[in-house]
Design an enzyme around this catalytic site. Structure first.
Site, PDB file in Angstrom:
ATOM      1  N   TYR A  73       0.846  -1.191   0.000  1.00 54.77           N
ATOM      2  CA  TYR A  73       0.000   0.000   0.000  1.00 54.77           C
ATOM      3  C   TYR A  73       0.882   1.242   0.000  1.00 54.77           C
ATOM      4  O   TYR A  73       1.704   1.426   0.904  1.00 54.77           O
ATOM      5  CB  TYR A  73      -0.929  -0.004   1.214  1.00 54.77           C
ATOM      6  CG  TYR A  73      -1.800   1.227   1.317  1.00 54.77           C
ATOM      7  CD1 TYR A  73      -2.614   1.609   0.252  1.00 54.77           C
ATOM      8  CD2 TYR A  73      -1.805   2.004   2.464  1.00 54.77           C
ATOM      9  CE1 TYR A  73      -3.410   2.744   0.347  1.00 54.77           C
ATOM     10  CE2 TYR A  73      -2.603   3.129   2.559  1.00 54.77           C
ATOM     11  CZ  TYR A  73      -3.403   3.490   1.497  1.00 54.77           C
ATOM     12  OH  TYR A  73      -4.192   4.617   1.584  1.00 54.77           O
ATOM     13  N   HIS A 112      -4.734   5.195  -2.718  1.00 51.17           N
ATOM     14  CA  HIS A 112      -5.932   6.011  -2.861  1.00 51.17           C
ATOM     15  C   HIS A 112      -5.549   7.358  -3.453  1.00 51.17           C
ATOM     16  O   HIS A 112      -4.532   7.926  -3.076  1.00 51.17           O
ATOM     17  CB  HIS A 112      -6.606   6.238  -1.493  1.00 51.17           C
ATOM     18  CG  HIS A 112      -7.152   4.997  -0.889  1.00 51.17           C
ATOM     19  ND1 HIS A 112      -6.392   4.175  -0.076  1.00 51.17           N
ATOM     20  CD2 HIS A 112      -8.367   4.416  -0.985  1.00 51.17           C
ATOM     21  CE1 HIS A 112      -7.131   3.149   0.301  1.00 51.17           C
ATOM     22  NE2 HIS A 112      -8.337   3.269  -0.228  1.00 51.17           N
TER      23      HIS A 112
END
Length: 165
Positions: A73, A112
């Site tokens: 991530y 994101h």
């Protein structure tokens, strides 16, 4: 004109304040003390980007394991505005890609991105990331609050539902 020296360096207790300052300027969200504590222990997954010995960018990642899937991530990857389009962001993404390739045990990389950040979306697409989901109300106290989840798959799905390198 001399060529600029661009390099990545470790995040240490001595320069963590520079990372905090950079993130404050680059990102519309605030990161808590736990974020920075974790970054100090991240090793190769957290790097400061230097342009002629000045901190101008940073990348911070973590490993997420969900249902037998190991993902990297990208928590933050950013560069000060005047230093964009000089190859610094590319160097940081390439560092992450090299890390997962050398490790050889990741299924994907994801991050994101605020839905209005078309520059970032286009940037990551150049590296093979795709929008796989949009999360409503992902961000607090900023508009638009929605975020795209961008992902780059590293293994090809096999017919039995598992993944291969």
């Amino acid at each position: 004109m001399t060529r600029a020296n661009i390099e990545l360096g470790n995040v240490t207790p001595h320069n963590i304040k520079q990372l905090k300052q950079l993130n404050t300027v680059v990102f519309p969200v605030t990161y808590n003390d736990k974020f920075y504590k974790d970054v100090l222990e991240a090793g190769e997954l957290a790097k400061l980007a230097y342009y002629n010995d000045i901190v101008v960018g940073a990348v911070c990642c973590r490993i997420d394991t969900v249902e037998k899937s190991r993902k990297l991530y990208i928590m933050t990857l950013g560069c000060l505005y005047p230093y964009r389009r000089l190859g610094i962001g590319t160097m940081m993404v390439e560092h992450v890609l090299k890390y997962v390739e050398e490790d050889g045990n990741f299924d994907s990389i994801f991050l994101h991105v605020q839905i209005s950040n078309e520059g970032a979306i286009d940037f990551y697409k150049k590296f093979g990331f795709e929008i796989v989901e949009t999360k409503q109300h992902y961000y607090k106290r900023i508009e638009p609050a929605d975020a795209h989840v961008l992902q780059k798959n590293l293994r090809k799905p096999t017919t039995n539902g598992t993944h291969e390198q």
